[in-house]
Scaffold this active site. Structure first.
Site, mmCIF file in Angstrom:
data_model
loop_
_atom_site.group_PDB
_atom_site.id
_atom_site.type_symbol
_atom_site.label_atom_id
_atom_site.label_comp_id
_atom_site.label_asym_id
_atom_site.label_seq_id
_atom_site.Cartn_x
_atom_site.Cartn_y
_atom_site.Cartn_z
ATOM 1 N N LYS A 61 18.210 67.489 -28.035
ATOM 2 C CA LYS A 61 18.236 69.096 -27.385
ATOM 3 C C LYS A 61 19.085 69.476 -26.209
ATOM 4 O O LYS A 61 20.342 69.360 -26.685
ATOM 5 C CB LYS A 61 17.200 70.318 -28.027
ATOM 6 C CG LYS A 61 18.267 71.702 -27.872
ATOM 7 C CD LYS A 61 16.924 72.586 -27.599
ATOM 8 C CE LYS A 61 17.183 74.115 -27.626
ATOM 9 N NZ LYS A 61 15.844 75.062 -28.020
ATOM 10 N N HIS A 131 6.557 72.985 -34.599
ATOM 11 C CA HIS A 131 7.321 73.698 -33.478
ATOM 12 C C HIS A 131 5.516 74.357 -31.812
ATOM 13 O O HIS A 131 5.217 73.916 -30.833
ATOM 14 C CB HIS A 131 8.013 75.068 -32.584
ATOM 15 C CG HIS A 131 8.956 74.735 -31.284
ATOM 16 N ND1 HIS A 131 9.358 73.290 -31.502
ATOM 17 C CD2 HIS A 131 9.402 75.539 -30.818
ATOM 18 C CE1 HIS A 131 10.396 74.011 -30.486
ATOM 19 N NE2 HIS A 131 10.137 74.790 -29.589
ATOM 20 N N ARG A 134 4.422 71.638 -29.888
ATOM 21 C CA ARG A 134 4.385 71.817 -28.879
ATOM 22 C C ARG A 134 4.315 73.110 -27.576
ATOM 23 O O ARG A 134 3.522 72.944 -25.823
ATOM 24 C CB ARG A 134 6.326 71.758 -28.584
ATOM 25 C CG ARG A 134 6.892 71.549 -27.577
ATOM 26 C CD ARG A 134 8.261 71.850 -27.468
ATOM 27 N NE ARG A 134 9.393 71.993 -26.476
ATOM 28 C CZ ARG A 134 10.027 71.353 -25.571
ATOM 29 N NH1 ARG A 134 9.739 69.989 -25.678
ATOM 30 N NH2 ARG A 134 11.057 72.161 -25.180
ATOM 31 N N HIS A 157 12.782 75.184 -19.320
ATOM 32 C CA HIS A 157 13.076 76.408 -19.302
ATOM 33 C C HIS A 157 13.938 76.882 -18.109
ATOM 34 O O HIS A 157 13.314 76.344 -17.299
ATOM 35 C CB HIS A 157 11.860 77.321 -19.611
ATOM 36 C CG HIS A 157 11.318 77.085 -21.194
ATOM 37 N ND1 HIS A 157 9.876 77.287 -21.644
ATOM 38 C CD2 HIS A 157 12.151 76.025 -21.885
ATOM 39 C CE1 HIS A 157 10.215 76.410 -22.835
ATOM 40 N NE2 HIS A 157 10.882 76.800 -23.503
ATOM 41 N N TYR A 166 7.490 81.389 -23.939
ATOM 42 C CA TYR A 166 6.975 80.245 -25.525
ATOM 43 C C TYR A 166 5.494 80.035 -25.474
ATOM 44 O O TYR A 166 5.535 79.608 -26.683
ATOM 45 C CB TYR A 166 7.692 79.236 -24.569
ATOM 46 C CG TYR A 166 8.243 78.047 -25.583
ATOM 47 C CD1 TYR A 166 9.099 77.450 -26.641
ATOM 48 C CD2 TYR A 166 7.078 76.778 -25.151
ATOM 49 C CE1 TYR A 166 9.243 76.721 -27.501
ATOM 50 C CE2 TYR A 166 7.622 75.822 -25.845
ATOM 51 C CZ TYR A 166 8.357 75.959 -27.128
ATOM 52 O OH TYR A 166 8.604 74.583 -27.544
#
Length: 183
Positions: A61, A131, A134, A157, A166
């Site tokens: 990413k 996800h 994570r 972030h 998150y």
């Protein structure tokens, strides 16, 4: 809310671990202990982890290199699960279909959700996705005292607020306020 959640309860994590075997158990253990995105985990090869203490992955990413040290859970899982006969150039999470290719993100999602069903925790942990591994890493690191700015850096972030949201801490903190105020 349909967003995937961290697995907050250690008993649920252990139940899912027990419902998995071999490659699939290694995937779960690796994901929940590394904090990496599934896209980066699936690219890892046997030679990247065999007899190693750490790894540097190029994040898909962000295109940034990320180094992390293997904890005892990852080291033990690798030594117990990866066959000694596996070639270093084989994918760690190799698909059983055809050539040396990793499993897909969809296959990883199925593995996790099937395991949660078998473990009897699917209805207790909320929406589960790749996800979640994570997010669970971040959630438990924070609960164990890891500073939020360090987690912000680990996850790349831009704000602490993003990191708290998150890993599902914001709602937990809000819920605690309501539970603890008894006037």
């Amino acid at each position: 809310m349909n967003e995937v959640q961290p697995i907050r309860n250690i008993k649920h994590i252990n139940a899912i671990k027990k419902a998995l075997h071999g490659r699939d158990q290694l995937l779960f253990i690796f994901g929940i202990n590394s904090g990496l995105r599934i896209s980066d985990i699936l690219k890892i090869k046997v030679g990247d982890v065999r007899d190693k203490d750490s790894i540097v992955v190029q994040e898909t990413k962000t295109s940034k290199p990320k180094r992390f040290v293997f904890n005892h859970s990852i080291k033990n899982a690798v030594s117990e699960i990866v066959p000694a006969t596996a070639d270093d150039d084989e994918y760690l999470f190799k698909s059983r279909k055809g050539d040396n290719k990793p499993i897909s993100r969809i296959a990883a999602w199925r593995i996790l959700n099937d395991a949660a069903d078998r473990a009897g925790v699917a209805d207790k942990i909320g929406a589960l996705g790749t996800h979640s591994l994570r997010k669970s890493f971040g959630y438990h690191a924070y609960k164990n005292g890891t500073d939020i700015t360090l987690l912000q850096s680990i996850f790349n972030h831009s704000s602490q607020k993003d990191t708290l949201r998150y890993i599902g801490i914001n709602q937990d903190m809000i819920d605690e306020v309501y539970v603890n105020i008894n006037l």
